[in-house]
Design a protein around this motif. Sequence first.
Motif, PDB file in Angstrom:
ATOM      1  N   ALA A  86      10.210  -0.151   9.420  1.00  0.00           N
ATOM      2  CA  ALA A  86      10.809   0.310   8.163  1.00  0.00           C
ATOM      3  C   ALA A  86      11.360  -0.846   7.336  1.00  0.00           C
ATOM      4  N   ASN A  87      11.640  -1.959   7.996  1.00  0.00           N
ATOM      5  CA  ASN A  87      12.168  -3.125   7.279  1.00  0.00           C
ATOM      6  C   ASN A  87      11.069  -4.093   6.827  1.00  0.00           C
ATOM      7  N   ALA A  88       9.807  -3.720   7.029  1.00  0.00           N
ATOM      8  CA  ALA A  88       8.704  -4.626   6.674  1.00  0.00           C
ATOM      9  C   ALA A  88       8.615  -4.933   5.177  1.00  0.00           C
ATOM     10  N   PRO A  89       8.910  -3.987   4.268  1.00  0.00           N
ATOM     11  CA  PRO A  89       8.748  -4.335   2.846  1.00  0.00           C
ATOM     12  C   PRO A  89       9.552  -5.564   2.433  1.00  0.00           C
ATOM     13  N   GLU A  90      10.802  -5.660   2.889  1.00  0.00           N
ATOM     14  CA  GLU A  90      11.623  -6.814   2.505  1.00  0.00           C
ATOM     15  C   GLU A  90      11.062  -8.106   3.103  1.00  0.00           C
ATOM     16  N   VAL A  91      10.463  -8.002   4.287  1.00  0.00           N
ATOM     17  CA  VAL A  91       9.867  -9.185   4.919  1.00  0.00           C
ATOM     18  C   VAL A  91       8.587  -9.581   4.185  1.00  0.00           C
ATOM     19  N   GLU A  92       7.730  -8.612   3.941  1.00  0.00           N
ATOM     20  CA  GLU A  92       6.455  -8.922   3.284  1.00  0.00           C
ATOM     21  C   GLU A  92       6.669  -9.441   1.860  1.00  0.00           C
ATOM     22  N   SER A  93       7.705  -8.938   1.181  1.00  0.00           N
ATOM     23  CA  SER A  93       7.861  -9.335  -0.218  1.00  0.00           C
ATOM     24  C   SER A  93       8.371 -10.758  -0.369  1.00  0.00           C
ATOM     25  N   MET A  94       8.706 -11.426   0.735  1.00  0.00           N
ATOM     26  CA  MET A  94       9.029 -12.852   0.624  1.00  0.00           C
ATOM     27  C   MET A  94       7.803 -13.678   0.284  1.00  0.00           C
ATOM     28  N   THR A  95       6.618 -13.181   0.581  1.00  0.00           N
ATOM     29  CA  THR A  95       5.422 -13.994   0.339  1.00  0.00           C
ATOM     30  C   THR A  95       5.188 -14.244  -1.156  1.00  0.00           C
ATOM     31  N   PRO A  96       5.169 -13.198  -2.005  1.00  0.00           N
ATOM     32  CA  PRO A  96       5.068 -13.507  -3.435  1.00  0.00           C
ATOM     33  C   PRO A  96       6.243 -14.341  -3.941  1.00  0.00           C
ATOM     34  N   LEU A  97       7.439 -14.140  -3.386  1.00  0.00           N
ATOM     35  CA  LEU A  97       8.586 -14.960  -3.790  1.00  0.00           C
ATOM     36  C   LEU A  97       8.326 -16.439  -3.518  1.00  0.00           C
ATOM     37  N   LEU A  98       7.798 -16.736  -2.344  1.00  0.00           N
ATOM     38  CA  LEU A  98       7.519 -18.137  -2.004  1.00  0.00           C
ATOM     39  C   LEU A  98       6.454 -18.719  -2.935  1.00  0.00           C
ATOM     40  N   ILE A  99       5.453 -17.929  -3.259  1.00  0.00           N
ATOM     41  CA  ILE A  99       4.418 -18.428  -4.181  1.00  0.00           C
ATOM     42  C   ILE A  99       5.028 -18.684  -5.558  1.00  0.00           C
ATOM     43  N   PRO A 128       0.847  -1.201   0.000  1.00  0.00           N
ATOM     44  CA  PRO A 128       0.000   0.000   0.000  1.00  0.00           C
ATOM     45  C   PRO A 128       0.882   1.251   0.000  1.00  0.00           C
ATOM     46  N   LYS A 129       0.248   2.394  -0.225  1.00  0.00           N
ATOM     47  CA  LYS A 129       1.001   3.664  -0.295  1.00  0.00           C
ATOM     48  C   LYS A 129       1.853   3.907   0.942  1.00  0.00           C
ATOM     49  N   ALA A 130       1.400   3.400   2.085  1.00  0.00           N
ATOM     50  CA  ALA A 130       2.162   3.596   3.331  1.00  0.00           C
ATOM     51  C   ALA A 130       3.543   2.943   3.255  1.00  0.00           C
ATOM     52  N   GLY A 131       3.761   2.016   2.317  1.00  0.00           N
ATOM     53  CA  GLY A 131       5.064   1.369   2.145  1.00  0.00           C
ATOM     54  C   GLY A 131       5.035  -0.108   2.472  1.00  0.00           C
ATOM     55  N   SER A 132       4.152  -0.495   3.380  1.00  0.00           N
ATOM     56  CA  SER A 132       3.972  -1.901   3.747  1.00  0.00           C
ATOM     57  C   SER A 132       2.641  -2.010   4.465  1.00  0.00           C
ATOM     58  N   VAL A 133       2.086  -3.212   4.508  1.00  0.00           N
ATOM     59  CA  VAL A 133       0.850  -3.405   5.271  1.00  0.00           C
ATOM     60  C   VAL A 133       1.134  -3.162   6.756  1.00  0.00           C
ATOM     61  N   THR A 134       2.283  -3.612   7.212  1.00  0.00           N
ATOM     62  CA  THR A 134       2.616  -3.401   8.626  1.00  0.00           C
ATOM     63  C   THR A 134       2.615  -1.912   8.960  1.00  0.00           C
ATOM     64  N   ARG A 135       3.173  -1.096   8.090  1.00  0.00           N
ATOM     65  CA  ARG A 135       3.186   0.350   8.316  1.00  0.00           C
ATOM     66  C   ARG A 135       1.766   0.910   8.263  1.00  0.00           C
ATOM     67  N   LEU A 136       0.972   0.465   7.319  1.00  0.00           N
ATOM     68  CA  LEU A 136      -0.424   0.912   7.231  1.00  0.00           C
ATOM     69  C   LEU A 136      -1.140   0.627   8.556  1.00  0.00           C
ATOM     70  N   VAL A 137      -0.935  -0.556   9.089  1.00  0.00           N
ATOM     71  CA  VAL A 137      -1.580  -0.920  10.359  1.00  0.00           C
ATOM     72  C   VAL A 137      -1.055  -0.042  11.488  1.00  0.00           C
ATOM     73  N   ALA A 138       0.255   0.172  11.504  1.00  0.00           N
ATOM     74  CA  ALA A 138       0.839   1.011  12.561  1.00  0.00           C
ATOM     75  C   ALA A 138       0.290   2.431  12.497  1.00  0.00           C
ATOM     76  N   ASP A 139       0.115   2.935  11.286  1.00  0.00           N
ATOM     77  CA  ASP A 139      -0.411   4.295  11.131  1.00  0.00           C
ATOM     78  C   ASP A 139      -1.864   4.391  11.601  1.00  0.00           C
ATOM     79  N   ALA A 140      -2.620   3.311  11.412  1.00  0.00           N
ATOM     80  CA  ALA A 140      -4.056   3.335  11.714  1.00  0.00           C
ATOM     81  C   ALA A 140      -4.383   2.824  13.112  1.00  0.00           C
ATOM     82  N   ALA A 141      -3.407   2.230  13.797  1.00  0.00           N
ATOM     83  CA  ALA A 141      -3.676   1.648  15.115  1.00  0.00           C
ATOM     84  C   ALA A 141      -3.906   2.746  16.147  1.00  0.00           C
TER      85      ALA A 141
END
Lengths: 222, 222
Positions: free
Chosen positions: A192-205, A118-131
């Motif tokens: 801030a390091n969430a994008p590299e973590v989250e992007s492993m999911t499409p890699l695994l698929i 998402p625009k926030a940079g990662s889902v984790t960041r989006l959640v942190a911003d909205a929590a």
Amino acid sequence: MRIALLGGTGDIGQALALRWARDTSHEILVGSRDPERARGKADEYETELASVGVEREVKGFGNEMAADRADVVVLAVPAYHVRDTLASVADRIADADVLVSPAVGMDRDEDGFHYQPPKAGSVTRLVADAAPDGVPVVGAFHNLSADRLANLDVDLDLDTLVVGDDGDAVETVVQLAEGIEGLRALPAGGIANAPEVESMTPLLINLAMENEGMHDVGVQFE
Amino acid sequence: MRIALLGGTGDIGQALALRWARDTSHEILVGSRDPERARGKADEYETELASVGVEREVKGFGNEMAADRADVVVLAVPAYHVRDTLASVADRIADADVLVSPAVGMDRDEDGFHYQPPKAGSVTRLVADAAPDGVPVVGAFHNLSADRLANLDVDLDLDTLVVGDDGDAVETVVQLAEGIEGLRALPAGGIANAPEVESMTPLLINLAMENEGMHDVGVQFE
């Protein structure tokens, strides 16, 4: 602890519910928008657990009620439902110890799956911003195959990565993750390091699609 | 085969040179902008190999000469040198079987390392766009610790990911990679999937920074 799995009727929610119920003494609350559906799924999980000799109570609730009662709230919904689901429970989680984000934004084309944060940079960041203020957010469990976890006959021997800016919350999630037999949790730094973590999911698929016998592939860091 | 490692005096170039020279019969050409430096490093590699009982010739050349003579050309330079290095050898590699891209664009802030691809979307794509017509490009070797490979006392037991749009070229690189003892190569799809592969490199560095004993961490997919 008391763990609410919002969207706990879905694949990764089911997977975590079954593993935590089997391997730990944490109380598991399955949440859904539809409380009846949550109760039905919770009953199914109890039956599944009984079939491997584990007598455990699993409760089903509407997401709001599950969130209200929990110490740890897991947003186990697809990325495109994260924002709405969080908004629906925001006034119920002010006293939660930690809010956990396992979702990943992806799209697909003819080549495979691609990371689409998402625009926030990662889902984790989006959640942190909205929590709600004061509720620490931790990203975890992104890189686990729900099918592999949900099959209780399978030994895991896998790693999952954990990102968060609050050290205590990260430690709580590491402990929760490592309560699951065969799962090791590795801190990967701040949100801030969430994008590299989250992007492993499409890699695994993509690896699952490209390689025989890797249908439910996971990862180990050595 | 004859393999040119352009920038073969650097960390990952040295690592691949030593492993290929020890474990395979491929001819290894170390390239550098400075031919004298290439020859000096090639001599060092020979000495290192001799110290583990392997008598192998490793040759040093300017990048252009190394590229000219090789079947496989590896752009073992940092991401910010990829474009210039490729331009400097473009008219020498028209008959190469495959051009291999192991570089990753990254930046660093106080949280750690972050994937920072070029505008093309990935370094592999940048190389593919700039390569001479008819020379297939394959991305590989991104997620290997150069220090771990360069230490010939260490057993690897690691995976590396391979992306490319030309099936024969991918197969060539898979075979080359698996010539290295303890290394398994896994196809991860086309060059469109390179971003997820390349972004594992900053992830691995972040894990190394956050976890004791993971200084040279690599990955296995299971």
